[in-house]
Design an enzyme around this catalytic site. Structure first.
Site, mmCIF file in Angstrom:
data_model
loop_
_atom_site.group_PDB
_atom_site.id
_atom_site.type_symbol
_atom_site.label_atom_id
_atom_site.label_comp_id
_atom_site.label_asym_id
_atom_site.label_seq_id
_atom_site.Cartn_x
_atom_site.Cartn_y
_atom_site.Cartn_z
ATOM 1 N N THR A 1 -4.018 10.342 -0.738
ATOM 2 C CA THR A 1 -2.899 9.430 -1.056
ATOM 3 C C THR A 1 -3.397 8.000 -1.018
ATOM 4 O OG1 THR A 1 -2.246 9.477 1.267
ATOM 5 C CG2 THR A 1 -1.033 10.872 -0.252
ATOM 6 N N LYS B 1 3.909 -7.096 3.748
ATOM 7 C CA LYS B 1 3.711 -5.648 3.544
ATOM 8 C C LYS B 1 3.418 -5.001 4.885
ATOM 9 C CE LYS B 1 0.423 -3.397 3.156
ATOM 10 N NZ LYS B 1 -0.320 -2.499 4.116
ATOM 11 N N GLU C 1 5.925 4.385 7.446
ATOM 12 C CA GLU C 1 5.519 5.603 6.740
ATOM 13 C C GLU C 1 6.398 6.775 7.155
ATOM 14 O OE1 GLU C 1 0.875 4.718 5.627
ATOM 15 O OE2 GLU C 1 1.314 5.748 7.493
ATOM 16 N N THR D 1 0.873 -1.187 0.000
ATOM 17 C CA THR D 1 0.000 0.000 0.000
ATOM 18 C C THR D 1 0.905 1.231 0.000
ATOM 19 O OG1 THR D 1 -0.218 -0.187 2.406
ATOM 20 C CG2 THR D 1 -2.000 -1.088 1.065
ATOM 21 N N ASN E 1 -0.341 10.711 6.281
ATOM 22 C CA ASN E 1 -1.592 10.354 6.945
ATOM 23 C C ASN E 1 -2.578 11.500 7.084
ATOM 24 O OD1 ASN E 1 -1.430 7.477 7.573
ATOM 25 N ND2 ASN E 1 0.491 8.121 8.499
ATOM 26 N N THR F 1 -1.163 -3.227 10.590
ATOM 27 C CA THR F 1 -1.617 -3.460 9.216
ATOM 28 C C THR F 1 -0.492 -4.051 8.493
ATOM 29 O OG1 THR F 1 -2.927 -1.526 9.133
ATOM 30 C CG2 THR F 1 -2.639 -2.659 7.088
#
Lengths: 406, 406
Positions: free
Chosen positions: B406, B182, B279, B156, B401, B193
């Site tokens: 995005t 991932k 991230e 992602t 975020n 996640t």
């Protein structure tokens, strides 16, 4: 108790509002030269005192000293410095905290045991005691009924001083509670790097003072989060000097209830002011969880949402990503059924029974772009509710905390 | 078991490395058009399967379906999509997840029950089923022994695909475990996640496969944090098709131990790759807590430090603020004595027995400026230890975020 009791909150007012209290704030070069960084609260009469402390296992030296002095009996003063937390400083740190009480006592004609001590700032550095002692001397000479310099002196990365007062009217008589607080970073449930000092002229027993402080802390400072970190130095302390002519509060009843209600209102005001002024914050965010099975479930859920970095980033970007709210409730530990949850951004409902509703994204962005944003989650699982407050996660938060020179 | 068993990890290798597995990855317009966003893993033979799932109370529909199918018996395939999490989607979402298994089964000549389903992406939106079904058709037609397109398709906000393999040599025979994973946002202890898929040609019983997966997850994915959020969709799943000629693993012993060791090594590699690619991350940060009373204390302490926004901001700014490390251990819930803790930034000791040491700030900044930073805290309270991994908190994390586009 035949008289009607009214409780009135005012933003103007501070620790010198109740009768018999003075305060001062001076620049002692603990922070950058020229900035106010030491404060003193002084009571003409001996005070019953109560305090709530951080739950962190690492407790700064001033907390140890203040605990001992409250256990020993009445207090007359509190000496506070910003710029150095006196935490992780070992035996030397403990000795320095004791010296602060002793020196303040000498300057004010009190026993060391009558002085509480509090510090906030950098962890792991010894206190600059020469400047601290000089600051205490200056503080004792500049006591006044003004009070706002003290509120400014306890700030660290705070942008604005935080004060307020509450008045209880009982017929002709009056009880006043005044307060000042600081927050900004390392703010999280279970007392964060926040300091709050209350003064009151109420004549109230120590056990009831303790009870009211615990209750007020639970629904205010323990329901705010800036960054999820819990500090080593947090303290909320109240001094009650009994100079009010109102009846004494020595048992539970309408007068105690009014006192507790006033203390809660004042505490929630200060807690929200801390959340609004969180490091780098552009918005005050309120999370209201209702329909929970128990108050504890509601509190867990509200605090977890307000602490989620993903949720806080979405609020910064005015992103109507309600899934992150339900997701955070999901890992909060609260007892609930995801398939009955309704979610509202301001007054727009975005989810019913755990599933998306069609809503105007334009209207949602407009709501999330305001300076105050309220999110509501109705778990439809009971009658309990809770409110928590926090702020958005911004570039500025990262900047403030990435640079050790600030 | 007389033969020596060697365990060899290699970064090159993926879910098609073990014998009897194929995979594919295609663009199905679930993410932005043109990007790979659906993946398929296929086994020639029926597989024993085991999986570990998110602890979030809100569980996405594919998790329900995968649980049911693993409970029902052997698996032959896994179908995965990125771009939509199929979470908070109610009955319709569950039906859509079932349809994914059914359609993949039809395309591959399998029963729906032989197919596991996994999704990652936005929460609260129904799946675009027409594109999903078309994607499944394309996936089934493009199976190969290549495997890297599948690893790319499950990404992602990940910047790089994450794969690896481990080989166990037992005399002349070989067992291979391949994997892809991932991560990126919403990464936190207790499965974040993150999705991880393992294949192996080992002949291993379902209970031992489950045991090894639980053990490996505990010291890898449960010890990383990007932002403290725990997702609704996490899953780590392993398929074992038994095509290896090596002895079967049907009881604990040296061969099971080697399998578990290999699975742990592969999992820690993938977990660190997820943390490094968090991230907005600029650095991989490792926290090693040793001298703890119990492994649980060590894990609590390590995970709390790696999750602290204040600590993560300090690492971003190469700020040698070791007090924040001790402070985080203090609120972790771990049993320890603050006055015996030693702290190291890389190889520089900055605190002994909970108090500051003199150290070269220049050298500390140089250590904290590297792409990989290791922090060590020695609690000197026992023999247990744990390692956790995470990343720094940066402007880029907030940016990613804050923007729902995005």
């Amino acid at each position: 108790m035949k008289d009607t009791i009214t409780v009135t909150f005012q933003e103007t007012g501070n620790v010198t509002s109740p009768s018999g209290f003075q305060a001062s704030g001076v620049a002692a070069a603990i922070k950058k030269p020229g900035r106010l960084d030491m404060a003193l609260i002084y009571s003409e009469k001996p005070c019953n005192a109560a305090a709530v402390y951080t739950t962190n296992k690492v407790q700064a030296a001033p907390l140890t000293v203040t605990r001992e002095h409250i256990a020993a009996g009445a207090l007359r003063a509190v000496v506070i410095n910003a710029g150095n937390a006196n935490a992780c400083t070992g035996e030397q740190g403990l000795e320095n905290a004791r010296t602060m009480a002793t020196k303040a006592g000498i300057a004010l004609g009190l026993k060391a045991q009558e002085v509480a001590v509090s510090s906030t700032g950098v962890i792991g550095q010894q206190m600059p005691m020469e400047r601290i002692v000089a600051g205490i001397e200056k503080l004792s000479q500049s006591l006044s009924n003004e009070g706002y310099q003290a509120a400014e002196a306890i700030m660290t990365t705070d942008l604005v001083p935080k004060t307020g007062k509450v008045e209880l009217s009982i017929g002709e008589q009056k009880i006043t509670i005044g307060a000042m607080a600081k927050g900004s970073g390392m703010i999280h449930p279970n007392m964060a790097t926040m300091l709050a000092f209350y003064t009151t002229d109420a004549k109230i027993s120590k056990p009831l003072l303790e009870k009211a402080m615990k209750k007020a802390t639970k629904v205010s400072y323990n329901m705010i989060s800036v960054d999820g970190d819990t500090s080593t130095n947090d303290m909320a302390l109240i001094l009650a000097n009994g100079t009010s002519l109102a009846p004494a509060i020595e048992a539970e009843g309408p007068l105690y209830d009014a006192f507790e209600k006033g203390l809660i209102e004042l505490s929630v005001h200060l807690a929200k002011a801390i959340a609004r002024d969180g490091e780098g914050a552009t918005k005050l965010v309120g999370v209201h969880v209702k329909g929970a099975k128990t108050e504890e479930d509601a509190q867990k859920a509200a605090r977890t949402v307000i602490s989620s970095s993903l949720f806080k980033s979405a609020i910064f970007g005015a992103d109507a990503n309600w899934g992150r709210i339900l997701c955070a409730i999901g890992y909060s530990g609260a007892d609930f059924d995801p398939s009955t949850v309704d979610i509202y951004l301001g007054d727009i409902q975005t989810a019913r029974d755990g599933e998306a509703l069609d809503f105007s994204e334009e209207k949602a962005v407009s709501i999330l772009s305001q300076r105050e944003v309220t999110i509501t989650a109705d778990l439809k699982n009971g009658q309990a509710e809770a409110r928590a407050w926090g702020c958005d996660l911004t570039y500025e938060y990262v900047k403030i905390n990435a640079d050790y020179r600030t």
